[in-house]
Design an enzyme around this catalytic site. Sequence first.
Site, PDB file in Angstrom:
ATOM      1  N   SER A 258      99.333  -7.839  23.157  1.00 16.76           N
ATOM      2  CA  SER A 258      98.587  -9.051  22.832  1.00 16.76           C
ATOM      3  C   SER A 258      98.970 -10.115  23.851  1.00 16.76           C
ATOM      4  CB  SER A 258      98.935  -9.539  21.423  1.00 16.76           C
ATOM      5  OG  SER A 258     100.279  -9.977  21.368  1.00 16.76           O
ATOM      6  N   LYS A 259      98.338 -11.273  23.757  1.00 17.79           N
ATOM      7  CA  LYS A 259      98.660 -12.350  24.697  1.00 17.79           C
ATOM      8  C   LYS A 259     100.097 -12.816  24.549  1.00 17.79           C
ATOM      9  CE  LYS A 259      94.050 -14.178  25.521  1.00 17.79           C
ATOM     10  NZ  LYS A 259      93.165 -15.352  25.505  1.00 17.79           N
ATOM     11  N   ARG A 260     100.691 -12.509  23.400  1.00 12.85           N
ATOM     12  CA  ARG A 260     102.069 -12.940  23.164  1.00 12.85           C
ATOM     13  C   ARG A 260     103.064 -12.100  23.967  1.00 12.85           C
ATOM     14  NH1 ARG A 260     105.624 -10.898  19.873  1.00 12.85           N
ATOM     15  NH2 ARG A 260     104.072  -9.676  18.757  1.00 12.85           N
ATOM     16  N   ASN A 261     102.763 -10.820  24.157  1.00  8.05           N
ATOM     17  CA  ASN A 261     103.746  -9.948  24.808  1.00  8.05           C
ATOM     18  C   ASN A 261     103.205  -9.283  26.080  1.00  8.05           C
ATOM     19  OD1 ASN A 261     102.014  -8.039  23.777  1.00  8.05           O
ATOM     20  ND2 ASN A 261     103.387  -7.343  22.162  1.00  8.05           N
ATOM     21  N   GLY A 262     102.147  -9.832  26.642  1.00  6.06           N
ATOM     22  CA  GLY A 262     101.583  -9.303  27.878  1.00  6.06           C
ATOM     23  C   GLY A 262     100.101  -9.594  27.905  1.00  6.06           C
TER      24      GLY A 262
END
Length: 488
Positions: A258-262
């Site tokens: 996701s945008k949180r982890n990549g």
Amino acid sequence: MSAQKQVRVRFAPSPTGDLHVGNIRTALFDWAYARHTGGKFIFRIEDTDRERVTDEYIQAAIQTLKWLGLNWDEGPEVGGPFGPYLQSQRLDIYTEWANKFLAQKDAYHCYCSAEELEERRKAQMAKNQAPGYDGKCRDLSSTQIEQYKAQGRKPVVRMKMPAGETVFTDLIRGEVKFEHKYVPDFVLMRADGSPLYTLAVAVDDVLMKVTHILRGEDLLSSTPRQIRVYQAMGVAPSDYPAFAHLPFVMGQDNAKLSKRNGEVSIAWYKDAGYLPEAICNYLALLGWSPGDDVENVTMQQICDLFTVERVNSSPARFDMKKLQAINGDKIRALSQENFLTYAKEWLVKSQVISATESEIALLKRALPIIQERVATLAEIPQLLKFLFVKTFEIETESLSQIKNDSAKEVLQKSLAVLAQLENWNHSAIETELRKLLIEGMGLKPRVAFGPVRIAVTGSTISPPLFESLELLGKPESISRIKSAITLI
């Protein structure tokens, strides 16, 4: 399925935004499998949800595949014998098949309202039962149907799931079994006459003669529903497409990417300066291996080596550092001409140059000294802008690092030596500055050359110092060092 059949695989996104890492990994594997087997790669757009799938997103998907080099044999802009390849242009086909299923008694009209379905779902959960449609409308009498019609209810079309189980062999996971008691009757057509995914995808796969379906693991649970549609269409089990469900792509924290982890969107990687061949190279390694611990592969090698048998069923972990390393390798492997093309594009886009003849001449001289050092194309403007700026300024943070007596002394002594230098080339510059600052003043290289780097490039980040001085030229280099001294 007959072994003589030509392989036909499809990539069928529903573009509700930019294509993401998972989409492209699927497209890449489909494309590579088709190319490896001499088969056909079909690009189909699932755009029946016209509120979320826009023409802009469809065009973006087409351009993304083109940019990545994943050329298709049938689909938008190419055509083919089984078109159209946009589902929104195939609605009559889905309606026709839904009506056939109704006539065959494989499907039925369901008049249950959304509120009624929700109430029954809550009741099932309260009893610790698996939630799902309970078959209420499966065997309605003609009187009940007329009563529902009189109430103005608009029915959906539901497919009947027979008793028993669905068993199939997944090319990656082996035998997979679904008990039908956990696969309730499912909707084929909404009340407004629009098709649902399960109907459209299965009908299209049959009519487009798809032989292999490589797709994400998240769609594994929809397989028994698709097989049920194949059955209702009269397809023999030996002619069902073969399924291969690809492993999830996870972030470094073992959660789904996701945008949180990549970053997820492929458009982000393009804008961040990643080469298409680097993206494809890295995504190929997410769940597949060419063997022998090889990691740097060309597009042609991916085609030559790709087999479904080498795809792992375990989740793949996305590693930005590894992608960046591969991207750096790909940049270093570029020809001078191709690297110039990319660099010019980025420098113009960043408004560092306007691509005049003199600028391009200087750029050609500068590129060899940075090609070995950049990990992304986006680094090029930052590294080379000092050569092209019309009004030179030292970055505020960098300037603060040379506002001390030690740096001032380095610059003053360097200025004196460089002003007397007759042969202005990087070798002569390096010889004189090392003799002065390293041998003469006993300074460590970072302390010795740091102030000079900041003075002439305006930043702590630049190409190699001596080559930078040569490219900048003696008059401009001397002028910048003098200006830096006045700022301290």
